[in-house]
Scaffold this motif. Structure first.
Motif, PDB file in Angstrom:
ATOM      1  N   ARG A 150      43.947  -5.412  78.143  1.00 55.70           N
ATOM      2  CA  ARG A 150      43.279  -4.394  77.326  1.00 55.70           C
ATOM      3  C   ARG A 150      42.844  -5.024  76.008  1.00 55.70           C
ATOM      4  O   ARG A 150      43.461  -5.967  75.519  1.00 55.70           O
ATOM      5  N   ARG A 151      41.783  -4.468  75.443  1.00 52.37           N
ATOM      6  CA  ARG A 151      41.328  -4.847  74.112  1.00 52.37           C
ATOM      7  C   ARG A 151      41.153  -3.591  73.270  1.00 52.37           C
ATOM      8  O   ARG A 151      40.623  -2.589  73.743  1.00 52.37           O
ATOM      9  N   LEU A 152      41.593  -3.680  72.030  1.00 46.79           N
ATOM     10  CA  LEU A 152      41.436  -2.575  71.083  1.00 46.79           C
ATOM     11  C   LEU A 152      40.692  -3.102  69.862  1.00 46.79           C
ATOM     12  O   LEU A 152      41.173  -3.983  69.165  1.00 46.79           O
ATOM     13  N   ASP A 188      27.466  -1.458  72.022  1.00 46.94           N
ATOM     14  CA  ASP A 188      27.352  -1.917  73.400  1.00 46.94           C
ATOM     15  C   ASP A 188      28.696  -1.710  74.114  1.00 46.94           C
ATOM     16  O   ASP A 188      29.654  -2.454  73.886  1.00 46.94           O
ATOM     17  N   VAL A 189      28.777  -0.693  74.954  1.00 48.30           N
ATOM     18  CA  VAL A 189      30.042  -0.376  75.631  1.00 48.30           C
ATOM     19  C   VAL A 189      30.412  -1.439  76.642  1.00 48.30           C
ATOM     20  O   VAL A 189      31.580  -1.537  77.047  1.00 48.30           O
ATOM     21  N   ARG A 190      29.446  -2.266  77.062  1.00 50.60           N
ATOM     22  CA  ARG A 190      29.791  -3.349  77.992  1.00 50.60           C
ATOM     23  C   ARG A 190      30.652  -4.404  77.326  1.00 50.60           C
ATOM     24  O   ARG A 190      31.408  -5.114  77.997  1.00 50.60           O
ATOM     25  N   VAL A 191      30.554  -4.515  76.007  1.00 46.94           N
ATOM     26  CA  VAL A 191      31.344  -5.497  75.256  1.00 46.94           C
ATOM     27  C   VAL A 191      32.552  -4.833  74.609  1.00 46.94           C
ATOM     28  O   VAL A 191      33.689  -5.279  74.771  1.00 46.94           O
ATOM     29  N   TYR A 192      32.300  -3.754  73.869  1.00 47.86           N
ATOM     30  CA  TYR A 192      33.363  -3.138  73.065  1.00 47.86           C
ATOM     31  C   TYR A 192      34.038  -1.958  73.749  1.00 47.86           C
ATOM     32  O   TYR A 192      35.041  -1.447  73.249  1.00 47.86           O
ATOM     33  N   GLY A 193      33.519  -1.520  74.887  1.00 49.36           N
ATOM     34  CA  GLY A 193      34.116  -0.370  75.546  1.00 49.36           C
ATOM     35  C   GLY A 193      33.736   0.927  74.848  1.00 49.36           C
ATOM     36  O   GLY A 193      33.000   0.936  73.862  1.00 49.36           O
ATOM     37  N   PRO A 194      34.253   2.042  75.343  1.00 52.86           N
ATOM     38  CA  PRO A 194      33.921   3.337  74.733  1.00 52.86           C
ATOM     39  C   PRO A 194      34.641   3.534  73.397  1.00 52.86           C
ATOM     40  O   PRO A 194      35.716   2.980  73.167  1.00 52.86           O
ATOM     41  N   GLN A 195      34.025   4.333  72.537  1.00 57.05           N
ATOM     42  CA  GLN A 195      34.655   4.689  71.264  1.00 57.05           C
ATOM     43  C   GLN A 195      35.627   5.823  71.525  1.00 57.05           C
ATOM     44  O   GLN A 195      35.232   6.919  71.927  1.00 57.05           O
ATOM     45  N   VAL A 196      36.913   5.595  71.284  1.00 55.20           N
ATOM     46  CA  VAL A 196      37.938   6.564  71.681  1.00 55.20           C
ATOM     47  C   VAL A 196      38.433   7.431  70.536  1.00 55.20           C
ATOM     48  O   VAL A 196      39.027   8.485  70.761  1.00 55.20           O
TER      49      VAL A 196
END
Length: 502
Positions: A150-152, A188-196
């Motif tokens: 996982r990445r945060l 870019d959600v492909r790099v950073y993922g969704p904003q949670v």
């Protein structure tokens, strides 16, 4: 999350929740923040071994934390952590994070084994990982180089990038042509993922996580364009100092800084402020401002012994000072009058006390509208931070230098208010609700006037043009200057289109 609202502890809580027995890699931008982050994670309850991947020596780190950039040693830490199934936390900077990637590559090539992936990677100040894909820091995104389950990503100032247009890329006369590859953008959600999760500045203030603030505008006369004003405002010594022998290469505008000094001292005294941080773009300017500040204080004290102190605590920092030196003066900045007899404390710095550094009990900052929007937001955060249960109102002090013939308050007609506009624009881009709130008239706002705002012109005294203190009432919709109606689009200080017919 807004700067100063507790991202460090959110990251530590995520590590406890998502990787209670695994390996967590925490990436930060500076060595100062790395040391501070270790303490934050320990305070949050993180146990197990902690290591640092950076250039610091063990004596510069908290007790029990070892440092290295050796791929072999880092690989051993990761391998032992996987075998023992014990919580392990690695702290590194964006500059040194490549050593972790080297450890995975070294272990696969020399040992013939694949190191297990990280349980979690926490990237604080994640805007540092955006930009050109050729930056070495973007290795944090590469799963094949630093594998992580996982990445945060956490930031107060997300950076959104757009690729250069075809017309810009075709410029043959450009000295530094823009790269063909696209930039890494934080949308870019492909790099950073969704904003949670999002916590804006206005909401953080409402929740009492950050201090409410007022914008204090110092309207001064520009000494470099008005010699008479420069003489009245006073100069600590000399026309300027510089590194070049003739003073031309790196001159310090002494009269300009003296005017800011005088306005600052008047403001902190009249508003009851105790700890202020000033931000400068040049080390020479930060040093000069700090070392000559007490000369301005002496002149003010000579004219009004009852109001102004004889001396204030004044120090400065730059990136050339080592960690222990910084710690010493940051600790002194947090002391009180009972410790050394000095109530007012003013800390000048050049690109040191901005991003992510906790400054104890700072209640005000001086902003000159220089630097990027990220720099301004981070500087504002130094004053907004407060301890749980603490009650304070931070002051954002903005010096404005009027040109000859300009009158105070002509915000729409004068370009001298450019620094104020830039700061308000930055706040609005960070959280629009904050600037909209500033547009609402406040009963608590006050404005100095008369003899308390302008020193009497006597030899040896400092005289400032005017010190206007109050809430800045600038919004997208202006009110009529006579009746206060918000009807119509007020582009100038003229009558409105309200039914009152004023």
């Amino acid at each position: 999350m807004a700067t100063g609202s507790g991202k460090s502890y959110v990251g530590a809580a995520a590590g406890q929740k998502l990787a209670p027995h695994g390996v967590v890699l925490v990436v930060v931008p500076t060595l100062d923040l790395l040391v501070q982050m270790i303490g934050s994670w320990r305070t949050a309850g993180r146990s197990g071994e902690m290591h640092a991947v950076c250039s610091l020596v063990d004596s510069e780190l908290p007790y029990g934390v070892a440092a290295t950039t050796s791929p072999l040693m880092i690989g051993m830490w990761l391998n032992q952590a996987a075998r023992r199934r014990r919580p392990t936390t690695l702290f590194t900077t964006y500059t040194s994070v490549g050593a972790v990637a080297d450890a995975y590559a070294y272990w696969a090539e020399r040992k013939g084994e694949v190191l297990p992936p990280l349980a979690l990677m926490v990237c604080d100040k994640a805007h540092r990982s955006s930009g050109s894909v050729e930056k070495s820091w973007t290795v944090v995104h590469e799963q094949d180089q630093i594998p992580a389950e996982r990445r945060l990503y956490m930031t107060a100032t997300p950076r959104i990038w757009a690729p250069p247009s075809a017309a810009m890329r075709r410029r043959e006369d450009a000295l530094q042509p823009l790269p063909e590859e696209p930039a890494v953008s934080m949308d870019d959600v492909r790099v950073y993922g969704p904003q949670v999760f999002t916590l804006g500045l206005a909401e953080a203030i409402d929740r009492k996580l950050l201090a409410p603030f007022e914008v204090v505008v110092l309207e001064l006369r520009e000494p470099r364009a008005d010699r008479d004003g420069a003489e009245r405002q006073g100069v600590p010594f000399g026309p300027g100092v510089g590194e070049a022998l003739d003073g031309s290469e790196d001159e310090v505008p002494a009269a300009h800084l003296a005017a800011i000094q005088a306005g600052l001292i008047k403001t902190v005294v009249e508003r009851g402020l105790e700890r202020c941080i000033t931000f400068h773009n040049r080390t020479l300017e930060a040093r000069y401002f700090s070392e000559t500040l007490n000369q301005t204080v002496e002149k003010l004290n000579f004219g009004n012994l009852q109001k102004y102190p004889e001396e204030v605590w004044a120090q400065w920092l730059s990136g050339e000072h080592d960690v222990d030196y910084r710690k010493r003066f940051i600790a002194e900045f947090g002391q009180g009058e009972e410790d050394d007899g000095l109530r007012l404390r003013i800390f000048s710095n050049c690109k040191v006390l901005g991003e992510g550094i906790d400054i104890p009990n700072a209640d005000s900052v001086v902003l000159q509208g220089r630097g990027s929007m990220v720099d301004i937001v981070q500087a504002i955060g130094r004053a907004l931070r407060m301890k749980p249960g603490e009650s304070k109102t931070a002051s954002l002090i903005v010096p404005i230098f009027l040109k000859p013939g300009e009158e105070p308050g002509d915000i729409l007609e004068s370009d001298s208010y450019g620094p104020l506009v830039k700061i308000l624009t930055t706040l609005r881009s960070h959280d629009a609700k904050v600037v909209e709130a500033l547009a609402v008239p406040q009963k608590s706002g006050k404005r100095t006037k008369g003899r308390s705002a302008e020193a009497e012109a006597r030899p040896g005294l400092v005289r400032v043009g005017r010190v206007r203190v109050g809430r800045v009432r600038v919004g997208r919709v202006r009110s009529c200057c006579r009746c206060g109606s918000r009807a119509g689009s007020m582009r100038t200080r003229s009558r409105c289109s309200s039914p009152r017919g004023c």
